[in-house]
Design an enzyme around this catalytic site. Structure first.
Site, PDB file in Angstrom:
ATOM      1  N   LYS A  29       0.859  -1.185   0.000  1.00  0.00           N
ATOM      2  CA  LYS A  29       0.000   0.000   0.000  1.00  0.00           C
ATOM      3  C   LYS A  29       0.899   1.241   0.000  1.00  0.00           C
ATOM      4  O   LYS A  29       1.628   1.461   0.946  1.00  0.00           O
ATOM      5  CB  LYS A  29      -0.886   0.000   1.256  1.00  0.00           C
ATOM      6  CG  LYS A  29      -1.461   1.350   1.666  1.00  0.00           C
ATOM      7  CD  LYS A  29      -2.533   1.876   0.766  1.00  0.00           C
ATOM      8  CE  LYS A  29      -2.664   3.410   0.850  1.00  0.00           C
ATOM      9  NZ  LYS A  29      -2.479   4.057   2.120  1.00  0.00           N
TER      10      LYS A  29
ATOM     11  N   GLY B 230       1.109   8.719   1.311  1.00  0.00           N
ATOM     12  CA  GLY B 230       1.903   9.742   1.965  1.00  0.00           C
ATOM     13  C   GLY B 230       3.090  10.205   1.147  1.00  0.00           C
ATOM     14  O   GLY B 230       3.023  10.302  -0.086  1.00  0.00           O
TER      15      GLY B 230
ATOM     16  N   GLY C 215      -5.001  10.990  -1.366  1.00  0.00           N
ATOM     17  CA  GLY C 215      -5.804  12.008  -0.687  1.00  0.00           C
ATOM     18  C   GLY C 215      -5.394  13.442  -0.995  1.00  0.00           C
ATOM     19  O   GLY C 215      -6.247  14.289  -1.317  1.00  0.00           O
TER      20      GLY C 215
ATOM     21  N   ASP D  35      -6.379   1.975   2.667  1.00  0.00           N
ATOM     22  CA  ASP D  35      -5.804   1.023   3.626  1.00  0.00           C
ATOM     23  C   ASP D  35      -6.686  -0.219   3.733  1.00  0.00           C
ATOM     24  O   ASP D  35      -6.194  -1.357   3.755  1.00  0.00           O
ATOM     25  CB  ASP D  35      -5.691   1.669   5.012  1.00  0.00           C
ATOM     26  CG  ASP D  35      -4.604   2.731   5.053  1.00  0.00           C
ATOM     27  OD1 ASP D  35      -3.700   2.692   4.198  1.00  0.00           O
ATOM     28  OD2 ASP D  35      -4.679   3.621   5.923  1.00  0.00           O
TER      29      ASP D  35
ATOM     30  N   LYS E 115      -5.202   1.742   9.842  1.00  0.00           N
ATOM     31  CA  LYS E 115      -4.132   0.883   9.308  1.00  0.00           C
ATOM     32  C   LYS E 115      -4.015  -0.381  10.140  1.00  0.00           C
ATOM     33  O   LYS E 115      -3.984  -1.492   9.607  1.00  0.00           O
ATOM     34  CB  LYS E 115      -2.792   1.629   9.350  1.00  0.00           C
ATOM     35  CG  LYS E 115      -2.538   2.446   8.117  1.00  0.00           C
ATOM     36  CD  LYS E 115      -1.171   3.062   8.069  1.00  0.00           C
ATOM     37  CE  LYS E 115      -1.106   3.948   6.840  1.00  0.00           C
ATOM     38  NZ  LYS E 115      -2.164   4.994   6.826  1.00  0.00           N
TER      39      LYS E 115
END
Lengths: 284, 284, 284, 284, 284, 284
Positions: free
Chosen positions: D32, D35, D68, D186, D241
């Site tokens: 995954k 960020g 995001g 997630d 998470k």
């Protein structure tokens, strides 16, 4: 080292088969049944054993069968007139039904049944199934619903062989409109052998092979066979066999055998002995 | 946006088929032919179209056919006595030959031929081929060479389906000694559907379905069907059909349909309309 | 024999589809969506049904889509200047992001979603995925990040088709350094059809076909099409379509169709009727 | 024996990788991305190299990505209000279009492009394609078009892996009516890892792992992780998470890693060193 | 962004391998072991690691090994006379047994064992197994039972490679009568590489490559190599290597490398660095 | 019908083999060679013929061989001390090299060579190859490098069989650290037969079977065999054979045969005659 006289014979025979197995495994043989081999109970059973054995040792076997006598017999029982034109059966609509019934229904299933008794995994089909034998109306003379082979759909037969089945084929064909035709079994066998690039095409007949001057000829090249037809040495019912043989050789078959089906286990003798039986015709 | 009145109807109909295609693709249907659908030229042609269409949209189709009328007709032509015991044909050796000839030779190949005209890739076989239908002698009463299904070799049929062929099966079976037997076509169809875990088994008959108090019953559960047999509502020739249906449901078939083969394209109506035609019997 | 007037129409229509199914099963069609067919809710839904139906009856369907109007609309919302050079969108870096987002993110997934509602197993990809559409910078004039197709990696598309998926492709490409480019959808569709040796390439547009002297031309050979371009009969936005068509024919596509996407179920009409709709261009 | 100081280091490092390769080849890892690793050019490039390398040495790699920040940025450019409910994005219809465009159109294709530069054979798809991620409307609170994963169609992903492709998945789902939903990345990654019986699920985040009393915890059992959530040690964005991790472990994943994506080549360090980086949570 | 000096080196090295992996995956390399690399414990272990690593990253590796020193040593222990004719071992019947024992029994299994410690799935065979190396008696001079390669049965080796095994081949051959012969390992390696259309054939020797005027030549074309043999620059034991190299290039091998097996991890250096080590000879 | 006395015998023998072929095709037989059958030229050649013939008719044959006499002979030639502990060879490091050389290098390849003369496609491997026979140090007494079988990697053997090869296995094993061990051939054969779920395990020995009161016992159940060991009727070198037999039966082998290898073609007699030769031990 122990020696047991009586028993050793058996193992020796099996071992003698090895070089022939080695030579033929993975190859395709097309066997045309006809004549005596289809009539005598003992011979029928032996041929079933023979083809099963050949399949088990890794040879791809395809059987094509005739059935003239039974067709004539049922035609008579049904009071249908049997007419021959230059040796070929004139096939009207009602006779065609008899042909279809006797070949695809009676004889085909009887051969299948006999092979399967020995574990041969035979599957009986006709030239109609999966569009196997495509024909057009024979037009050199009027024989009614008699077809001339145009094309063989070999992928269906290969599919059966690849899946471990032993195809037994009744010689009926279908034209592009879906009309069913009677097809000469010798010619059908030759066309199928050609389409499969068979290593051998074996005609099991009621004679001991091709003869010249009253002597059996055991080996013929294509050219020699053509000459024997031209000079009249080969004549009568032997002509369509030899001509189908020549066409099959042209189409890629490596060797054609004409063997005497009246000899017990003639097929095994042909395959497993050096001398063979009958006549072989080879590509040039 | 253009609108073409007459033509649009066609596309709408095709599109309405989509949810049914989605529902059934990859599933297996066993279709039992019998009665009128085997006698009228127009119906025969329509059923051939229907099964071809169903195959093309991804349904695995297996056809099992009967042939009682033709067997009787040929028996008569051959001066064989036709004998029925409790509604089942007494099959002596000569009659068995007729059964074999008519089913595996005549009718089977005619169905195959018709399907292949539409590109259906039909392959006609019998329960003898590849040991497909294993039977033992029926022993509840003496019917001669009539067999009871012991086991169906589904791997051969699956092999044909997986390779894109449409199997058409003549209901003859073989016992462990290689003896051939006549098998009731309804029962054979049920046993084959069970062995294939078919989603649907469709009996095409000459009646419009199961009736009670003169009204067509469109839906029955297994239990309801059993009750209708017990209380006599279901009787006569409908009994073996419903009993085969119940056995097929027990063996894993999801739904059995009894439809009126006299309706044109009855198969398509059954598959492609919500209401369907005839009677459906479903597993509990 | 029962006849049910209203209902029989339906089955007849399905059966009329059979010869077309027979003709096209196993073939590959590339469908280029564009214009009205991408804007009207009803048409979008119908095209989704049509391609699903075609896939279900065994035709390998590949969809390539455009999205010019939505790109312009989002560019405006994001205050990006829209610039056209000789009718082709000038694509700077920010516009390319909009192209990528609208084509691969918005429109592609909307088409996929609609097809999957009907069970079509659509998979939406772009020319970037698996290096599907390899391009180099278009260099005949400066159009920014506009690419010219160099090579199509057909193995990925074939893999999806072989596994039963229906690829929906957004026309973006990637060069050998991994830089992304905007690609003309008509040209991409032609190149993909060529790489797949498609039987048909169908352009769904907002016009009713190629016209000469105010009359729709329903059939054109390659040479005739070339002449019509040379003599100016074919002009404007039709030129890249016809040129892509000609290139696709050169690359092995058998037939290119230009059909009016505004007609409901135009695709089905084109495939399932003899007359078809729009213009077809055939290889010489 | 010659020794070449500077060069030998390189080979030694490659050889040190052998036991890890031996341990993991043929296994499936779900990675995954999120960020920092999605924002810094250098990190993006390194992750692309890392996953390609892992694929080349025989590990089945599946990438699931978020996005995001980019979604928020494009929403703002398009003057759409960004609303969060308990930390989850409220997704109205217009925002969903942005989600779809940014995830499936922009970020997905950028990741694919970068992996393919190194020969990684990446294919970018979304949960919509081939019905990969089936969802229903999230109903614990009103988040608009946010979906809860119901089912993952793992056969499509396995098919891509078996054919040597590296699937990159945008976390959007589709419900049974074909409506598209936003899905937490997630959670999607956890569900996909579970459906694939992955050996490892790796969350690449912006923190160095799970911390307690200001110290990084390198190893946690399921039970310990549950306790740390209950007693509040694990809080905030770490909760989904860890909860996804726990669900994935329940679904059959063997180990979940939470690693700091800001470390260069963090993935390789995690796989190819004994100590690893970040926190691992293991099934009991 | 965190930087961890000591550790990052490792990941960088792995990543540097990527372009080489990309270049060679799916290709076949034949590695000829001989000389020092077969005698020093450390080198033996390293070569085992190297070939395993190369296999793991997707290169098809075939190892062919020699064993001259061990053969001489065991011959002496068994009091057999060691005789060389023009640099080639005269092989009488007793010596052949030693050759067979040492090559196929001792060295072959030791190499296999070492590779399998690292998970390399090695399978040790000889040219006798599956009729892999067909030879005839060498007839240019009398060397006893020394064979000249006639034919390599590559299908067996490909079968092992396709199933994920790493074949290790002892250079013994068999003639058409089943007689076993000693075969020069360099020549056997060349013939096997040719039969496999290998991308690389690597000779690991005890010298640093081909030298001219006391300088190592790193690159040679076929023609240049031929000239160097003619003008005597290449001489002695290097001649059969270079001649086998030239024959392998003729048979379709793309590149032949002569590398110094005394360098640690010489194979990895050759594959994973641009400069390589030793001499490469390339097809024209 | 023609009858040719002398020749018919041959075909009859072949046909008598059919039911045995039918019974055993597709089954797996493990043959343990040992004793006289490995020393007499004529017997060696016959066994090679026999296993080839069995393979050709569709039986999966695996050969496991011993070689004690040759090991002792070469140990003496090399002046190594031969030491037996309770009838088992004490194997120090130097003796292990001899074991490896004689079994894997000399005898294994000689058997392979002989089988391949008849087209048997034999492939000689040892328990080291592909990690076939995993062992640990035998620890009931100190026998040096003698291993106890822990696990057999049957997938490698199955892979060879599935591809048409005939595996010939030298009984050496490898432990988890890669150390090579000598393994008792009888025990190895039993473990391999168990791992392959063999239908038959045949021990070819120098005695005529299990004897009680000076009479050959032709049939034993597991329990009877255990009793005969307990009461001392079975003793000496027969004990490990019978114990391996019992373990193999426990592991799933259907029948174990102990046959007299000194009888010519003993294998064929055992397979192709009802009475068989020697003693058979069957699972309860």
């Amino acid at each position: 080292m122990i020696s047991q006289f009586g028993r050793l014979r058996k193992e020796d025979v099996l071992i003698e088969a090895l070089p022939f197995i080695q030579q033929f495994e993975g190859k395709t043989f097309v066997i045309k049944y006809g004549g005596a081999v289809m009539e005598h109970e003992v011979l029928k059973s032996m041929v079933a054993q023979d083809v099963t054995l050949l399949r088990k040792i890794g040879i791809n076997i395809v059987v094509v069968h005739g059935g003239g006598k039974e067709i004539t017999s049922y035609s008579q029982k049904l009071n249908l007139e049997t007419k021959f034109v230059n040796g070929q059966r004139y096939t009207d609509k009602e006779t065609l039904s008899v042909v279809q019934m006797v070949l695809a229904g009676l004889i085909n299933k009887d051969i299948v049944r006999r092979i399967n008794i020995h574990g041969g995994r035979a599957v009986g089909v006709s030239g109609i199934d999966a569009g196997l034998v495509n024909v057009k109306k024979y037009d050199k003379e009027d024989l009614g619903l008699v077809g001339e082979v145009v094309d063989v759909n070999s992928s269906f037969v290969k599919n059966l062989l690849d899946n471990g089945y032993l195809p037994v084929i009744a010689p009926i064909g279908v034209d592009e409109n879906g009309t069913i035709y009677n097809v000469n079994a010798d010619i059908a066998a030759g066309a199928i052998a050609g389409a499969l690039d068979a290593a051998k095409l074996v005609y099991m007949t009621d004679i001991d092979g091709v003869r010249a001057n009253d002597k059996l000829i055991s080996h013929l090249t294509e050219r020699e066979a053509e000459e024997l037809i031209e000079n009249g040495t080969i004549s009568g019912g032997m002509i369509p066999k030899v001509e189908s043989a020549l066409e099959a050789l042209d189409a890629g078959v490596q060797k054609v055998h004409i063997v005497d089906g009246r000899i017990q286990h003639a097929l095994l003798l042909e395959i497993f002995t050096k001398e063979g039986v009958g006549t072989e015709i080879v590509a040039e």
